[in-house]
Enzyme design. Structure first.
Site, PDB file in Angstrom:
ATOM      1  N   HIS A 277       5.344   2.088   6.794  1.00 42.68           N
ATOM      2  CA  HIS A 277       4.192   2.057   7.169  1.00 42.68           C
ATOM      3  C   HIS A 277       3.455   1.061   8.451  1.00 42.68           C
ATOM      4  O   HIS A 277       3.514   0.803   8.145  1.00 42.68           O
ATOM      5  CB  HIS A 277       2.760   3.252   6.150  1.00 42.68           C
ATOM      6  CG  HIS A 277       3.361   1.738   5.004  1.00 42.68           C
ATOM      7  ND1 HIS A 277       2.751   0.660   5.127  1.00 42.68           N
ATOM      8  CD2 HIS A 277       3.124   2.620   4.006  1.00 42.68           C
ATOM      9  CE1 HIS A 277       3.124   0.309   3.440  1.00 42.68           C
ATOM     10  NE2 HIS A 277       3.596   0.981   2.985  1.00 42.68           N
TER      11      HIS A 277
ATOM     12  N   HIS B 162       4.106  -2.052   6.191  1.00 41.75           N
ATOM     13  CA  HIS B 162       5.340  -2.925   7.679  1.00 41.75           C
ATOM     14  C   HIS B 162       5.546  -3.209   8.266  1.00 41.75           C
ATOM     15  O   HIS B 162       6.223  -4.196   8.557  1.00 41.75           O
ATOM     16  CB  HIS B 162       6.460  -1.488   6.736  1.00 41.75           C
ATOM     17  CG  HIS B 162       6.599  -0.963   5.214  1.00 41.75           C
ATOM     18  ND1 HIS B 162       6.372   0.108   4.870  1.00 41.75           N
ATOM     19  CD2 HIS B 162       7.483  -1.898   4.457  1.00 41.75           C
ATOM     20  CE1 HIS B 162       6.178   0.374   3.765  1.00 41.75           C
ATOM     21  NE2 HIS B 162       7.092  -1.177   3.291  1.00 41.75           N
TER      22      HIS B 162
END
Ligand code: PAF
Length: 285
Positions: free
Chosen positions: A34, A37
């Protein structure tokens, strides 16, 4: 972008890259990528020559009744996102490659791991430190990037790096948030729509405490009350803990005079989702 599942192959490749004087940045993940990250990948890209992202849902950091089996594993989508961000190598081993049947060695950090998340999730941090040390030994990164959202994980890993003289720099990226303040997490996908509508109260509580601190409140109990009062508006989640601790020892602080971590964990009733969040006062991790 190279996608490799074999630890020896990654180790060989990274050894060669180091001989070629490339600076290697590692982004350890459990996948289900997401925005959080992607911010870690971006940081690694900005600071290193080669970016390696590991994707491994590490069974050793999940307790018996936790969400190992339902943890999302959208591997192809993850690889696509990593490629779009300019990641050079995805290391995605299968559990048998990381933990063969004769595996016997674990790395444990004392004290810091028995409070907060460690108290709720016995054995969790030993799973984390063991896998992260393995990843460090396989990739041999100059820098490894982690998110502030997992603040205790960051402090435990920093301790491991110091105590074991590991030649790696830990780079910590601020928590990425949804527009309404909810900390972005792979586990948010478990939330029911009504839980999702209510959980921004978690960050709202932290902000309320920070505002009180900014106005001069230094008593932890007052700041914790600010957060718990916000949580009283919630009917779909309950707090597991709200703590204000020293960022070195993780021990509770009565008054805040130096850097302090406000850490909280909540659990929703219906989807049984655990959400953690934190804020650092007077400094950074
Ligand atoms: O933060 C995580 O996603 C995990 O704890 C980590 C660091 C990848 C180890 O499995």
């Amino acid at each position: 972008m190279n996608i490799i599942d074999n630890p020896q192959e990654v180790q060989k490749l990274c050894t060669q890259l180091r001989r070629d004087r490339k600076k290697i940045g590692l982004v350890p993940t459990m996948g289900a990528l997401h925005e959080g990250h992607l911010a870690l990948l971006k940081r690694a890209k900005e600071t290193c020559d080669i970016t390696v992202m590991s994707i491994f849902v590490n069974p050793k950091q999940f307790g018996k009744n936790e969400d190992l089996n339902r943890y999302p594993r959208p591997f192809e989508k993850d690889c696509q996102l990593a490629k779009e961000q300019g990641c050079d190598i995805v290391f995605a081993p299968i559990p048998e490659f990381m933990y063969p049947s004769n595996f016997m060695t674990h790395v444990a950090v004392d004290k810091l791991t028995s409070v907060l998340e460690g108290a709720q999730r016995p054995g969790h941090f030993t799973g984390v430190t063991t896998i992260v040390l393995k990843l460090f030994n396989i990739v041999m990164p100059d820098s490894a990037v982690f998110g502030q959202k997992d603040a205790q994980q960051v402090l435990v890993l920093k301790r491991m790096v110091m105590d074991l003289n590991l030649p790696v720099q830990l780079d910590i990226v601020p928590t990425q948030r949804e527009k309404d303040g909810l900390a972005i997490s792979s586990r948010n996908s478990y939330l029911t729509p009504s839980e999702r509508a209510e959980v921004p109260l978690i960050y709202a509580g932290l902000i309320k405490a920070r505002d009180a601190w900014k106005k001069g409140d230094r008593k932890s109990s007052t700041l914790i009350d600010c957060i718990r009062t916000k949580y009283n508006n919630a009917s779909l989640f309950t707090p597991e803990y709200v703590s204000i601790v020293d960022t070195n020892s993780l021990l509770p602080l009565e008054t805040i005079s130096d850097t302090a971590l406000i850490a909280t964990a909540c659990k929703t009733a219906e989807s049984q989702t655990r959400l953690i969040d934190n804020i650092v006062l007077n400094g950074s991790l």
